[in-house]
Structures are given as structure tokens and as C-alpha cells.
Design a protein around this motif. Structure first.
Motif, PDB file in Angstrom:
ATOM      1  N   UNK A   1       0.636  -1.070   0.290  1.00  0.00           N
ATOM      2  CA  UNK A   1      -0.115  -0.416   0.001  1.00  0.00           C
ATOM      3  C   UNK A   1       1.226   0.981   0.323  1.00  0.00           C
ATOM      4  N   UNK A   2       0.926   2.017  -0.385  1.00  0.00           N
ATOM      5  CA  UNK A   2       1.224   3.509  -1.240  1.00  0.00           C
ATOM      6  C   UNK A   2       0.713   4.538  -0.182  1.00  0.00           C
ATOM      7  N   UNK A   3       1.501   5.385   0.646  1.00  0.00           N
ATOM      8  CA  UNK A   3       0.907   5.920   1.603  1.00  0.00           C
ATOM      9  C   UNK A   3       2.050   7.991   1.210  1.00  0.00           C
ATOM     10  N   UNK A   4      -0.006   8.675   0.374  1.00  0.00           N
ATOM     11  CA  UNK A   4       1.005   9.703  -0.113  1.00  0.00           C
ATOM     12  C   UNK A   4       0.277  11.374   1.928  1.00  0.00           C
ATOM     13  N   UNK A   5       0.284  12.353   1.536  1.00  0.00           N
ATOM     14  CA  UNK A   5      -0.553  12.904   2.515  1.00  0.00           C
ATOM     15  C   UNK A   5       0.198  14.237   1.937  1.00  0.00           C
ATOM     16  N   UNK A   6      -1.644  14.981   1.090  1.00  0.00           N
ATOM     17  CA  UNK A   6      -1.280  16.639   1.083  1.00  0.00           C
ATOM     18  C   UNK A   6      -1.808  17.175   1.053  1.00  0.00           C
ATOM     19  N   UNK A   7      -0.539  18.451   0.904  1.00  0.00           N
ATOM     20  CA  UNK A   7      -1.085  18.937   2.419  1.00  0.00           C
ATOM     21  C   UNK A   7      -1.515  20.771   1.965  1.00  0.00           C
ATOM     22  N   UNK A   8      -0.724  21.168   1.454  1.00  0.00           N
ATOM     23  CA  UNK A   8      -0.857  22.124   0.259  1.00  0.00           C
ATOM     24  C   UNK A   8       0.188  23.150   0.508  1.00  0.00           C
ATOM     25  N   UNK A   9       1.711  22.597   1.091  1.00  0.00           N
ATOM     26  CA  UNK A   9       2.607  23.277   1.649  1.00  0.00           C
ATOM     27  C   UNK A   9       4.020  22.204   1.456  1.00  0.00           C
ATOM     28  N   UNK A  10       5.022  22.464   1.139  1.00  0.00           N
ATOM     29  CA  UNK A  10       6.674  22.099   0.696  1.00  0.00           C
ATOM     30  C   UNK A  10       7.411  22.244   2.129  1.00  0.00           C
ATOM     31  N   UNK A  11       8.296  21.656   1.768  1.00  0.00           N
ATOM     32  CA  UNK A  11       9.648  21.810   2.247  1.00  0.00           C
ATOM     33  C   UNK A  11       9.722  22.290   3.645  1.00  0.00           C
ATOM     34  N   UNK A  12      10.239  23.561   4.142  1.00  0.00           N
ATOM     35  CA  UNK A  12      10.377  23.615   4.993  1.00  0.00           C
ATOM     36  C   UNK A  12       9.299  24.542   5.935  1.00  0.00           C
ATOM     37  N   UNK A  13       8.338  24.586   4.740  1.00  0.00           N
ATOM     38  CA  UNK A  13       7.377  25.627   5.616  1.00  0.00           C
ATOM     39  C   UNK A  13       5.828  24.511   5.967  1.00  0.00           C
ATOM     40  N   UNK A  14       6.558  23.284   6.103  1.00  0.00           N
ATOM     41  CA  UNK A  14       5.690  22.459   7.383  1.00  0.00           C
ATOM     42  C   UNK A  14       5.878  23.007   8.768  1.00  0.00           C
ATOM     43  N   UNK A  15       7.662  23.026   8.541  1.00  0.00           N
ATOM     44  CA  UNK A  15       7.626  23.260  10.620  1.00  0.00           C
ATOM     45  C   UNK A  15       7.703  25.227  10.453  1.00  0.00           C
ATOM     46  N   UNK A  16       7.357  25.322   9.601  1.00  0.00           N
ATOM     47  CA  UNK A  16       7.024  27.001  10.022  1.00  0.00           C
ATOM     48  C   UNK A  16       5.572  27.261   9.845  1.00  0.00           C
ATOM     49  N   UNK A  17       5.219  26.196   9.379  1.00  0.00           N
ATOM     50  CA  UNK A  17       3.614  26.139  10.106  1.00  0.00           C
ATOM     51  C   UNK A  17       3.294  25.691  11.158  1.00  0.00           C
ATOM     52  N   UNK A  18       3.831  24.831  11.752  1.00  0.00           N
ATOM     53  CA  UNK A  18       4.057  24.263  13.277  1.00  0.00           C
ATOM     54  C   UNK A  18       4.303  25.822  14.206  1.00  0.00           C
ATOM     55  N   UNK A  19       5.456  25.869  14.105  1.00  0.00           N
ATOM     56  CA  UNK A  19       5.902  27.621  14.598  1.00  0.00           C
ATOM     57  C   UNK A  19       4.811  28.316  14.975  1.00  0.00           C
ATOM     58  N   UNK A  20       4.173  28.770  13.665  1.00  0.00           N
ATOM     59  CA  UNK A  20       2.888  29.466  13.275  1.00  0.00           C
ATOM     60  C   UNK A  20       1.716  29.139  14.517  1.00  0.00           C
ATOM     61  N   UNK A  21       1.619  28.092  14.280  1.00  0.00           N
ATOM     62  CA  UNK A  21       0.436  27.589  14.699  1.00  0.00           C
ATOM     63  C   UNK A  21       0.934  27.460  16.540  1.00  0.00           C
ATOM     64  N   UNK A  22       1.672  27.071  16.191  1.00  0.00           N
ATOM     65  CA  UNK A  22       2.609  27.201  18.132  1.00  0.00           C
ATOM     66  C   UNK A  22       2.012  28.398  18.949  1.00  0.00           C
ATOM     67  N   UNK A  23       2.659  29.217  17.672  1.00  0.00           N
ATOM     68  CA  UNK A  23       2.737  31.002  18.718  1.00  0.00           C
ATOM     69  C   UNK A  23       1.113  31.508  18.345  1.00  0.00           C
ATOM     70  N   UNK A  24       0.326  31.117  17.319  1.00  0.00           N
ATOM     71  CA  UNK A  24      -0.922  31.351  17.840  1.00  0.00           C
ATOM     72  C   UNK A  24      -1.899  30.574  18.561  1.00  0.00           C
ATOM     73  N   UNK A  25      -1.723  29.770  19.038  1.00  0.00           N
ATOM     74  CA  UNK A  25      -2.142  29.198  20.206  1.00  0.00           C
ATOM     75  C   UNK A  25      -1.512  29.572  21.590  1.00  0.00           C
TER      76      UNK A  25
END
Length: 350
Positions: free
Chosen positions: A276-300
Motif C-alpha cells: 500500500x502506498x501512502x501520500x499526504x497532500x497538505x498544500x505545503x512543501x519543504x520547510x513550510x511544514x516546520x514554519x507552519x507548526x511554529x506559527x500554529x504554536x505561537x497563535x495558540x
């Protein structure tokens, strides 16, 4: 600015500390995000800061670190210096109340990492290691499947990361004062991958080719857990490896293709079933994933990320210390000796 103080109805404003290749890659990724801005850059070289700012259309260029920390328009600082400057740069930001995303390897050793974590917790300021692998949705799905028993009990993790050499003696990868060698630059990825799935190991073994300068060039790592699980890992600055990862359990295995640290897919093999092949489309790429997590944490209002917890970062640093101790690599900042600074981790266990 402590977590929770970021304005909710506007873009998060980043300040980038350093102007090298990794800083450029991060900046390019963040500039493509609708809810983020890069408003300032800092370097100890004023000309370098101004060139970087011009290249990316950044409003302010600071010729020293302190000016960036005093910049009231900066919500969060991304530290992209060499490993050897992470302790000083991140400490300066935390002392100024600036949330920080600090590149990996987090510091030169576990002692320095512990100092930064303690400072962040004392000041109640957000801090996260830039382990983008942990924020990648494909890796998050892989870890979820492993936790849910999709391959039974994990028996072996295999992962490698090697880049083509040779590098000249004066290169940063050959300089002990700059945290040179394969382990901190590349080994942090396979070690972090293994510990994401199995936690901190109970035993650490390693062997390496050591350069005349005293850093590791080609390193093999064997980690062991009391559960019976093992991890066979390698890192190298002498040759390009496949950069793949495999997780084998009692009822199946998961194979992650080249670029396992930032994958777009993986394949699950279960006993008696079709792959079974798994993928996960998030609309983000590369370092955007870590940046998004930082910004989510800051806003929360969170001061630590649940995806990249600081205790996990400390555990990885203890393992990297133990590997260096096994192969005889010491940095000038390793006082007290690595084995003592990592006494609470695996470095004191054979």
C-alpha cells in the motif's frame, strides 16, 4: 515576544539570523506562505545582510545579532547559523523574549541544548528545533501507523544519509570548532527518525573514519533498546548514500524512498497483503511544514511544539553525544567531557 502574543489577524513576521544556503531556502519557502512575512535579516557582516535582504525583498538588514533581537517588528527568529553558533544566537534571542526556531543539529552537545531548553522554560518563550521531518505529514502518517500496530512490534529501523565528498580540510565540515563531521550535520536525521519511532535508545555503539582534524567522515551507528529493537544507521561526507529508510516489524515493514527526511510517499508491506502506498497532500512543501507548526504554536499560546518536543530534542542530542564519544570525536566546547555532560542519557551505558 512570548508565545501567545502574536497578533491573530495578521501574518507572522519572521526575522532570519544568518545568510547562508539553509537561510535562503527557508526564506524562499516562507515567502510563499500567505500567513507569513520575512521582515528582517541579520548577519555579523553588514554587507552580507544587505545583499540577502535585497535578494529576497526584505525590509530591514541588521549588521549584528542584537539589533535583530531588538527589532519590535520581528515576531519570531529563525536561527540558521552553523551549529557552533546556535547556543549563542538562540540564547540571545530567548533572553530578549523572542520565540526561536533553531536549525539542527540543535547545538554542539547535550549540555548546550539543556541550557537553551532551561532558558526557554524559565522565560516562558517558545523554542523549537527545526526538525522538518517531524512536521512532514507523510512522516506523521507513518508514525501513526507504527503506533497503531500496522507492522506489529518494531524490530529494526534502517536509515542513511551521506553526501558526496571529498571536502577540503578548511571546509566547515572538517572543522571541530564549527561542529564538523558527519554526525551533527547528517547523522541527526537518521537518529531523529529512529527515536521518533522508538524513543531514546538504551545502548549506543558506533564506529567511524576520523579525519586528520579529528571529525568523523564516515560513521556507522547501532542503537539498541531493551525491547529487542535495533537501529542500523549511517552518515557520511565521503560518498552519496541512497538516503532511504526502512522500518521492519513483526508483521510487516515500511519503506521510505530517497529523501526519507522530507518524503512525499512511503510504501507499507503487510504480511499476506499487497503493498500500500501512502501520500499526504497538505498544500505545503519543504520547510513550510516546520514554519507552519511554529506559527500554529505561537497563535495558540504554546511554548513548545507537540510535534517537535524539547525533551525529544534533548534525547537526540544525548545520543549524538554518545556516538561522538564512541568514535573519539571531541569539540572544543565539550567541557566537561561528553560522557559527563550526557550522564543522564545513553552515553554512560555500554
Amino acid at each position: 515576544m512570548a508565545a501567545g502574543q502574536v497578533v491573530q489577524d495578521r501574518a507572522v513576521r519572521w526575522g532570519v539570523l544568518a545568510t547562508g544556503g539553509i537561510a535562503a531556502r527557508f526564506t524562499a519557502d516562507v515567502l510563499e506562505m500567505a500567513d507569513a512575512e520575512v521582515v528582517a535579516v541579520a548577519s555579523r557582516d553588514d554587507a552580507s545582510a544587505r545583499e540577502f535582504a535585497g535578494r529576497f525583498g526584505i525590509a530591514r538588514a541588521h549588521g549584528d545579532w542584537a539589533s535583530l533581537m531588538a527589532d519590535e517588528e520581528v515576531d519570531v527568529v529563525y536561527v540558521a547559523t552553523p551549529h557552533s553558533a546556535h547556543r549563542a544566537a538562540t540564547g540571545l534571542a530567548l533572553a530578549a523574549g523572542k520565540p526561536v526556531l533553531c536549525e539542527k543539529a540543535f547545538t554542539l552537545n547535550a549540555r548546550e541544548a539543556g541550557e537553551l531548553v532551561s532558558l526557554a522554560r524559565e522565560r516562558d518563550v517558545f523554542l523549537m528545533e527545526a526538525m522538518w521531518t517531524y512536521c512532514n505529514p507523510v512522516i506523521l502518517r507513518l508514525a501513526e501507523l507504527v503506533r497503531d500496530g500496522a507492522i506489529g512490534d518494531v524490530q529494526t529501523v534502517q536509515a542513511d544519509f551521506g553526501i558526496q565528498g571529498p571536502f577540503a580540510p578548511e571546509h566547515r565540515l572538517r572543522d571541530p570548532a564549527l561542529g564538523g563531521g558527519a554526525v551533527l550535520d547528517l547523522g541527526v536525521y537518521p537518529v531523529s527518525f529512529a527515536q521518533l519511532l522508538l524513543g531514546e535508545p538504551d545502548r549506543v555503539h558506533a564506529d567511524a573514519l576520523i579525519s586528520p582534524e579529528g571529525v568523523d567522515l564516515n560513521t556507522g551507528i547501532l542503537l539498541g533498546w531493551d525491547s529487542g529493537a535495533t537501529a542500523l544507521l549511517s552518515c557520511s561526507v565521503t560518498g552519496e548514500t541512497p538516503r532511504t529508510a526502512t522500518v521492519t516489524g513483526t508483521t510487516g515493514r515500511i519503506e521510505v524512498p530517497a529523501g526519507f527526511f522530507d518524503p512525499e510517499r512511503f510504501v507499507l508491506h503487510r504480511s499476506g497483503a499487497e503493498p500500500e502506498e501512502f501520500t499526504a497532500a497538505s498544500g505545503l512543501r519543504g520547510m513550510q511544514h516546520e514554519a507552519a507548526e511554529v506559527m500554529r504554536c505561537l497563535r495558540a499560546g504554546e511554548t513548545e511544539s507537540p510535534l517537535v518536543p524539547l525533551d525529544g530534542t534533548l534525547a537526540v542530542m544525548r545520543t549524538l553525544d554518545a556516538v561522538r564519544e564512541r568514535v573519539g570525536v571531541r569539540f572544543p566546547v565539550d567541557e566537561p567531557p561528553v560522557s559527563e555532560s550526557s550522564a543522564s542519557g545513553p552515553a554512560d551505558r555500554i
